[in-house]
Enzyme design. Structure first.
Site: not given
Lengths: 427, 427
Positions: A325, A359, A418
């Site tokens: 992390e 942080d 289509h």
């Protein structure tokens, strides 16, 4: 705290345990969480209030919403230092996330065709912010600012209020952010309420924010009916350092992760056996001085690891496998390693970039992929609060140029209408 | 096929049914799918082969992998027209997705701080391509090209082979794409194998691609252990058209969606009651001429709706609420409506842009959010195959400037080691 050497016999098997550290056992809580979600969907506010009485130990009595007055009062009650700190954090996080804004683009072809991609914010975002022991007002800033930058008009915040009380700094941060809709509810109930709506809490389109295993499981279960950011587990740090790094600084950094949670992981990979041993000694020397010693000690004892690598190349390789992390690269020439870092939530370079600055207020988001999921998940960001729409515009010339190939493919797939939809326009 | 008028009494309740059309009832299949995933995790290839024998009715006998020779042979066997069509589609899809590539960026502050965002492709992508009745080679192009453009080195394709057979055009497309790892396995087993790995099929980081309810449920269950693109349901089209549009063309467009699947939805919103009635008549006139009449008729009868709006403003508003996968705006001044379209997977502008051209080769992806999830999901794209890492680099000056605010916030959150990690560096 164990020290592993990459040349020791059982290194591979020991290292694999670290790589496969993610162990979110949702299967056990899945039935409970499914039950809570079904209950909120069926009975709305009534179920919500019962859940709150049971888990947070207070009676709602129409006081589910946090008022603008409560937010302002909390802000006014802060020290000048904290008021200013919140403002600095808000401004820096805002400035960083503005750089993430994607633009709508169009491209033109000579025959007049236009292709493009339109960026639109989601209408409604729901932010989940944990309360109680782990009430982090910084998480509110980190979740709300990217939504605001993305242009989301309708933001809902849910946070549990144990015995009816909400952290003062969190209330003050709601004021700074100008949040209009905030509710005192947590856990799987809050996720269900935001995903499906109750009389009090309106349905949202995207739910972000951290939480325990119940919150994570609820987010996974509502995914598809709303979008979510990611499934996050315990926090973690990885540090690559050599003898140029300061032993005391790095030891504190590893402990700053460990103090979050007994399940948090702290890894150091270094080419220096001396540095490895010094760090271990330093960590146990600092531990008794920490306010959260007990949590940090358990995390260090159970979850931390120091790895002594052959050289920096091997250190980088191992760190990519760990896909942590937070990754600190505490070496003199740290920028030079940037090209080779493949998997990490956030990368902190050099000797003066402790993870803690990220942080709170460096600018980038602190909501980051954990447990090795940096291999495929990204930090929370503006991207989580927008969506793209493709744009195609053709005139008869543009369509004609492509018609033969298009009809051949439609034919091959057996989709007659289509093919016909092109044919009728170009014939 | 029902026609609703926005001024009719029960319009709101009828319209809400269309808005809430998504009804993926995963709860019923969840136990079966969980069981399959657990079995593949525990027994690997052995379980995989048993599942294949049971559902696809053939014995694997080591022939799980599709060989490069099989791919080339299939390509060589194509008509020149199809070879060229595949190449046109590949080139145009590639060119569009290249425009989606995000760049790594850095930003600098005067004190020497660096913030940034690094873009890295995932190491390994797994693409799921349905087989059997609904084998669409175009889906392989649409899933593989963004992965290739993103820079993914290791791409795995899984597709079910009913009685051991794989669609020839799909094999040929594998050749065009240069896919090295392709396996004949489908359903929840394929998703589990790619998410957790078996002896034959290596674990991936991201799984994308369409599939039935079992595939969708498996993707949801493995989400978090890998990343996935989205949870997709039956396909759908929404058309906004006025009297400037060609009745025959729009009727064919609505049918081109209906022919996909009995559960597909086709919506027309128009300010013209005459146009509405003409379209209805035209659709039932064309239906008997379609190769897939039976499927298209059931879809039109059960799932389609025409809405007559007060004016174009209301039409746009209603279409935003429907948040459809494919949105055609078939009016003279179609580009002018682009700013007001908030929710749609792909937007097709003007009278010469049938949705089918986007399915095959206009360039944008045809894997799009369904069931109203265009409110929060985006088309599949390069974005699904990359991830971001935040970058933070500070020197002593940069950290010092932020230290007071950072320490105040760490203090307020009770995280002593966080505070200390800044303090020890700036003192």
């Amino acid at each position: 705290m164990k020290i592993l050497y990459t040349n020791q016999e059982n290194f591979k098997s020991e290292f694999d345990k670290l790589v496969n550290r993610s162990d979110m056992d949702m299967a056990n809580v899945m039935p409970v969480v499914s039950g809570i979600i079904a209950d909120i969907r069926a009975r709305g506010d009534e179920a919500l209030n019962q859940q709150i009485a049971k888990f947070d130990r207070w009676e709602v009595n129409k006081n589910l919403a946090i008022t603008q007055e409560q937010m302002k009062e909390a802000f006014d009650g802060l020290s000048d230092e904290l008021k200013s700190a919140l403002k600095v954090a808000y401004d820096r996080i805002f400035a960083y996330h503005e750089k993430q804004l994607e633009k709508t683009w169009l491209s033109f072809e000579e025959n007049g065709s236009i292709l493009g991609q339109k960026i639109t914010p989601v209408d409604r975002a729901g932010l989940y912010i944990p309360g109680g022991k782990a009430a982090y007002p910084s998480s509110l800033l980190m979740n709300a600012v990217p939504a605001i930058v993305a242009g989301v008009k309708d933001i809902t915040v849910c946070t549990p209020a144990i015995e009816g009380k909400v952290n003062e700094l969190l209330l003050a941060a709601l004021h700074v952010l100008g949040i209009k809709k905030a509710y005192k509810v947590g856990g799987a109930s809050a996720i269900a309420a935001m995903a499906y709506g109750t009389k009090t809490i309106a349905k949202v389109d995207v739910i972000t924010g951290p939480g325990n295993i119940f919150v994570a499981t609820a987010k996974k279960l509502v995914f598809g009916d709303v979008n979510i950011d990611m499934i996050a587990g315990p926090s973690e740090i990885g540090v690559i350092a050599d003898d140029s790094a300061n032993v005391h600084h790095i030891a504190v950094d590893l402990l700053s992760q460990a103090e979050h949670d007994e399940l948090a992981s702290s890894f150091l990979v270094t080419p220096s056996a001396k540095f490895a041993n010094d760090i271990k000694d330093e960590i146990y020397k600092i531990l008794p001085t920490l306010s959260r010693e007990k949590i940090a000690r358990k995390s260090i004892d159970d979850k931390a690891a120091i790895i002594v690598a052959k050289d920096m190349d091997e250190a980088v390789e191992l760190m990519n496998e760990l896909a942590v992390e937070h990754l600190e690269i505490a070496v003199d020439n740290s920028l030079e390693f940037l090209p080779r870092i493949k998997h990490a939530g956030a990368i902190f370079l050099g000797h003066y970039t402790p993870e803690a600055v990220g942080d709170y207020l460096a600018g980038p988001n602190h909501t980051l992929p954990t447990g090795g999921s940096a291999r495929f998940f990204s930090p929370l960001g503006v991207n989580n609060f927008i969506k793209r729409s493709s744009i195609i515009s053709m005139n008869k010339d543009g369509l004609s140029e492509l018609s033969k190939a298009c009809m051949a493919l439609a034919d091959a797939e057996g989709l007659g209408a289509h093919k016909k939809s092109v044919e009728v326009r170009v014939k």
